[in-house]
Design a protein around this motif. Sequence first.
Motif, PDB file in Angstrom:
ATOM      1  N   SER A  93       0.813  -1.215   0.000  1.00 53.80           N
ATOM      2  CA  SER A  93       0.000   0.000   0.000  1.00 53.80           C
ATOM      3  C   SER A  93       0.849   1.268   0.000  1.00 53.80           C
ATOM      4  CB  SER A  93      -0.924   0.017   1.215  1.00 53.80           C
ATOM      5  OG  SER A  93      -1.843   1.087   1.066  1.00 53.80           O
ATOM      6  N   ASP A  94       0.402   2.219  -0.789  1.00 55.54           N
ATOM      7  CA  ASP A  94       1.084   3.501  -0.877  1.00 55.54           C
ATOM      8  C   ASP A  94       0.011   4.575  -1.009  1.00 55.54           C
ATOM      9  OD1 ASP A  94       3.032   5.407  -1.055  1.00 55.54           O
ATOM     10  OD2 ASP A  94       3.857   4.725  -2.967  1.00 55.54           O
ATOM     11  N   SER A  95       0.232   5.692  -0.367  1.00 53.27           N
ATOM     12  CA  SER A  95      -0.722   6.788  -0.488  1.00 53.27           C
ATOM     13  C   SER A  95      -0.655   7.363  -1.895  1.00 53.27           C
ATOM     14  CB  SER A  95      -0.397   7.874   0.535  1.00 53.27           C
ATOM     15  OG  SER A  95      -1.026   9.083   0.161  1.00 53.27           O
ATOM     16  N   HIS A  96      -1.809   7.817  -2.390  1.00 55.54           N
ATOM     17  CA  HIS A  96      -1.871   8.410  -3.724  1.00 55.54           C
ATOM     18  C   HIS A  96      -1.171   9.763  -3.786  1.00 55.54           C
ATOM     19  CE1 HIS A  96      -5.283   9.199  -1.184  1.00 55.54           C
ATOM     20  NE2 HIS A  96      -5.603  10.270  -1.861  1.00 55.54           N
ATOM     21  N   SER A 135       1.842  10.216  -1.952  1.00 58.59           N
ATOM     22  CA  SER A 135       3.132  10.009  -1.292  1.00 58.59           C
ATOM     23  C   SER A 135       4.276  10.392  -2.231  1.00 58.59           C
ATOM     24  CB  SER A 135       3.290   8.546  -0.886  1.00 58.59           C
ATOM     25  OG  SER A 135       3.709   7.792  -2.003  1.00 58.59           O
ATOM     26  N   PRO A 136       5.417  10.775  -1.658  1.00 60.73           N
ATOM     27  CA  PRO A 136       6.580  11.133  -2.487  1.00 60.73           C
ATOM     28  C   PRO A 136       7.070   9.961  -3.342  1.00 60.73           C
ATOM     29  CG  PRO A 136       6.885  11.818  -0.203  1.00 60.73           C
ATOM     30  CD  PRO A 136       5.662  10.953  -0.229  1.00 60.73           C
ATOM     31  N   TYR A 153      -5.888  15.908  -5.563  1.00 53.68           N
ATOM     32  CA  TYR A 153      -6.971  14.959  -5.323  1.00 53.68           C
ATOM     33  C   TYR A 153      -8.251  15.332  -6.035  1.00 53.68           C
ATOM     34  CZ  TYR A 153     -10.457  12.058  -3.158  1.00 53.68           C
ATOM     35  OH  TYR A 153     -11.479  11.166  -2.973  1.00 53.68           O
ATOM     36  N   PHE A 154      -8.763  14.392  -6.830  1.00 56.03           N
ATOM     37  CA  PHE A 154     -10.174  14.448  -7.216  1.00 56.03           C
ATOM     38  C   PHE A 154     -10.834  13.156  -6.749  1.00 56.03           C
ATOM     39  CE2 PHE A 154     -13.280  13.032 -10.533  1.00 56.03           C
ATOM     40  CZ  PHE A 154     -14.362  13.693  -9.972  1.00 56.03           C
ATOM     41  N   ALA A 155     -10.348  12.020  -7.236  1.00 61.39           N
ATOM     42  CA  ALA A 155     -10.816  10.715  -6.771  1.00 61.39           C
ATOM     43  C   ALA A 155      -9.556   9.868  -6.623  1.00 61.39           C
ATOM     44  CB  ALA A 155     -11.762  10.107  -7.798  1.00 61.39           C
ATOM     45  N   THR A 156      -9.550   8.914  -5.704  1.00 63.18           N
ATOM     46  CA  THR A 156      -8.327   8.151  -5.451  1.00 63.18           C
ATOM     47  C   THR A 156      -7.898   7.384  -6.703  1.00 63.18           C
ATOM     48  OG1 THR A 156      -9.047   7.916  -3.178  1.00 63.18           O
ATOM     49  CG2 THR A 156      -7.236   6.495  -3.887  1.00 63.18           C
ATOM     50  N   PRO A 157      -6.695   7.638  -7.211  1.00 56.43           N
ATOM     51  CA  PRO A 157      -6.238   6.901  -8.395  1.00 56.43           C
ATOM     52  C   PRO A 157      -5.906   5.454  -8.031  1.00 56.43           C
ATOM     53  CG  PRO A 157      -4.484   8.306  -7.572  1.00 56.43           C
ATOM     54  CD  PRO A 157      -5.689   8.589  -6.718  1.00 56.43           C
ATOM     55  N   PRO A 158      -5.977   4.558  -9.012  1.00 56.61           N
ATOM     56  CA  PRO A 158      -5.674   3.144  -8.748  1.00 56.61           C
ATOM     57  C   PRO A 158      -4.162   2.942  -8.675  1.00 56.61           C
ATOM     58  CG  PRO A 158      -6.347   3.447 -11.032  1.00 56.61           C
ATOM     59  CD  PRO A 158      -6.375   4.803 -10.400  1.00 56.61           C
ATOM     60  N   VAL A 159      -3.621   3.203  -7.491  1.00 56.73           N
ATOM     61  CA  VAL A 159      -2.175   3.279  -7.263  1.00 56.73           C
ATOM     62  C   VAL A 159      -1.425   2.072  -7.840  1.00 56.73           C
ATOM     63  CG1 VAL A 159      -0.404   3.352  -5.451  1.00 56.73           C
ATOM     64  CG2 VAL A 159      -2.492   4.730  -5.221  1.00 56.73           C
ATOM     65  N   GLN A 160      -1.872   0.855  -7.485  1.00 54.88           N
ATOM     66  CA  GLN A 160      -1.143  -0.343  -7.920  1.00 54.88           C
ATOM     67  C   GLN A 160      -1.186  -0.494  -9.439  1.00 54.88           C
ATOM     68  OE1 GLN A 160      -2.502   0.019  -5.022  1.00 54.88           O
ATOM     69  NE2 GLN A 160      -0.923  -0.763  -3.672  1.00 54.88           N
TER      70      GLN A 160
END
Lengths: 416, 416
Positions: B64-67, B69-70, B282-289
């Motif tokens: 897991s990583d924040s959308h 995060s650096p 931020y608008f909607a959480t991007p699909p990070v993975q």
Amino acid sequence: MSTFRFLYNFRIGFNKKFGVVNILNNCYKSIRILSTMTTPHKLCMVPGPVEFHEDVLTSMSTPSDSHVSPSFIPIFGESIELLRKLFFTNKGQPFIVSGSGTLGWDMVASNLVEPGEDVLVVNTGYFGDSFYECLKVYGAKVTQAKAEIGDRPSLETIADILISKKFKAITITHVDTSTGVIVDVKAIAELVKQKSPDTLIIVDGVCSAGAEEIRVDEWGLDVVLTASQKALGVPPGLSIVIASERAIGVYKQRKSPITSYYASWAHWLPIMIAYESRKGAYFATPPVQLIYALNTSLKLITSIPLETRFQQHKETSNRVKDTIEAMGLRFIPKSREIAANGMTAVYYPEGIQALDLLPKVAGHNILIAGGLHKSIASKYFRIGHMGISVTEPNRGHIDKTIESLEISLKELGYKK
Amino acid sequence: MSTFRFLYNFRIGFNKKFGVVNILNNCYKSIRILSTMTTPHKLCMVPGPVEFHEDVLTSMSTPSDSHVSPSFIPIFGESIELLRKLFFTNKGQPFIVSGSGTLGWDMVASNLVEPGEDVLVVNTGYFGDSFYECLKVYGAKVTQAKAEIGDRPSLETIADILISKKFKAITITHVDTSTGVIVDVKAIAELVKQKSPDTLIIVDGVCSAGAEEIRVDEWGLDVVLTASQKALGVPPGLSIVIASERAIGVYKQRKSPITSYYASWAHWLPIMIAYESRKGAYFATPPVQLIYALNTSLKLITSIPLETRFQQHKETSNRVKDTIEAMGLRFIPKSREIAANGMTAVYYPEGIQALDLLPKVAGHNILIAGGLHKSIASKYFRIGHMGISVTEPNRGHIDKTIESLEISLKELGYKK
């Protein structure tokens, strides 16, 4: 490099001989990860995405599978069934669609509300504001029951508005991630049943589903919409919606055309029905790997009683909030009673700012989030406590987070 | 089980001591996979999802990583830049959004076309039909240039329609996955520039991007929309769109409100600009993975000259088609010239049906697809040949697929 080349060749050789390529691939990958690993994993303790279970991450890397293969169809079908269990509904219709949680608003606004119809938005922050905007795009006339930041509209306020005109729907952000305020969905639903029984009850459960109790059938909810990356414990990329039989009936009887293509239930409903009856069907390619991951997570979640899960979130939340309170910090929600159990929103103490605290905490390998509500974004931070970080306390996520926060504040010179 | 328990404990112990939990987790997972492995992986040789590179699958299980995060921000930013490279554009604006390829149609229909405006759809199959439906939902007046199944409209037909009225946009399905027909995007774009230069040129590249040449700047294309799971080699769940400067200008100057919320560029454009300049937004959480996986795949794709990649797809396609032709089978596309290079659509020989052939081929651990075009769905099958199955011939995917097809037909009693 020669070691890796050796391992790579070894992998290929093994593949041909014994067909165990997956195993060796993974070991090979692990060794390669080791070779490139420079920094340890930072725990993702923001209010979504949350930390993911190893089995969920393994499902994310399921090798390619067709969306209509005999292996995938039952995974999709079972996930639909497991969602019913999670939301305590027998006949509610789950939708699992590629998209972010936001897409659920479009589904509500374009399938259930017809242009010119009235909708009441119970607004406790940024996500109430946005749901309001979304409804307007699709032609709804929107009235808001809005409270000050950190507060929620009273039942009396909502009742007064509810009886003022005929509302097609009421939308309730269960937990507004921007403020950490929780509203009493059960009480509002009871109120609606009493004052305006035809009004559809729509719950935005993005930051609550899986962490807070939501009983679709018992409470008479018509839609609960959520996303994968919070208490459902799956990487972001799934829009998840449950619609009651009544909601499906309203959608079927609408007079004007549905105002979206991608969000239209006319496309998705036959797909969900097909997969649940273990048949493949096609509208748009479903996110196969994310659905494998959802299936894994829902099985983990429903393997213990949901009541236990909600209780764990409540207890952990209280522990986090007690500790932060003891540090002398103040919360955005005006009282503990209206504070969410899956996250905590906290004002920075005087003299300390986002650019001070967040990198400091990240230095301890913990990610927490800054503010989101426009009017006070720079004044507060947010911590997520959902999913495995709560239900598997042996992982130590919560303790590490609180410790790091405490140490970071101290390092910044904060004294209670 | 005791062995696994031992390994599990070992993992925990190691974690505490040396912090190499990822490595051991993966090895542990591999061993666990071995213990549960009952059937070997079936090669996914349908026209999307395609087989994914091991590194892409590893990225899918990024912890897991924040959308914001650096670590994630530069991955997102770089992916936007790499898309420009793939589509040969300097100033085109890429969008990477959680959703299926279908969502790209909604983006076009709700951002670029205003209600009542005329759009010309160049239709070569199921996906042309669907794009047509999507445009109508958002209020466009749609004219179609349609050909018989297996054929494509001639340039003359398109020219005649183009000059008949003022079209806001022309949409072109580059490769219709339902028929395997490819249209000549470059030639149509030239025609439009000549006959109706104000008309926006929209290319549905879902089944072509990454397999067929697409030059946004040189050909003067205004939108190319695609998805992750075909020749881009990433699991399904990403809607990818490139918009020209002209298209962005048209969107900015539209007079009526944008007719979608989730698909609105008003929300997504600032996000893409922010991430490309290495800032979170931020608008909607991007699909990070999925975006980690896209980044990995785009790096692999752009590490060799794209011309080589397109040539490989052409050669492989010819090899597949030559072999199938030699078996005495007929294709849906009426000639080789109008057949796509990333897939092959083939009529069943007389007396053989989907329920005979597909399970037979699956018995050889190869997944191929049935028909999709409504009028002839039961009469043909489809094979995908895109991505690593083409660019890494040592994997043997293509050979295995052709062999299995040949053997399966023989087993079913087929003789040329």
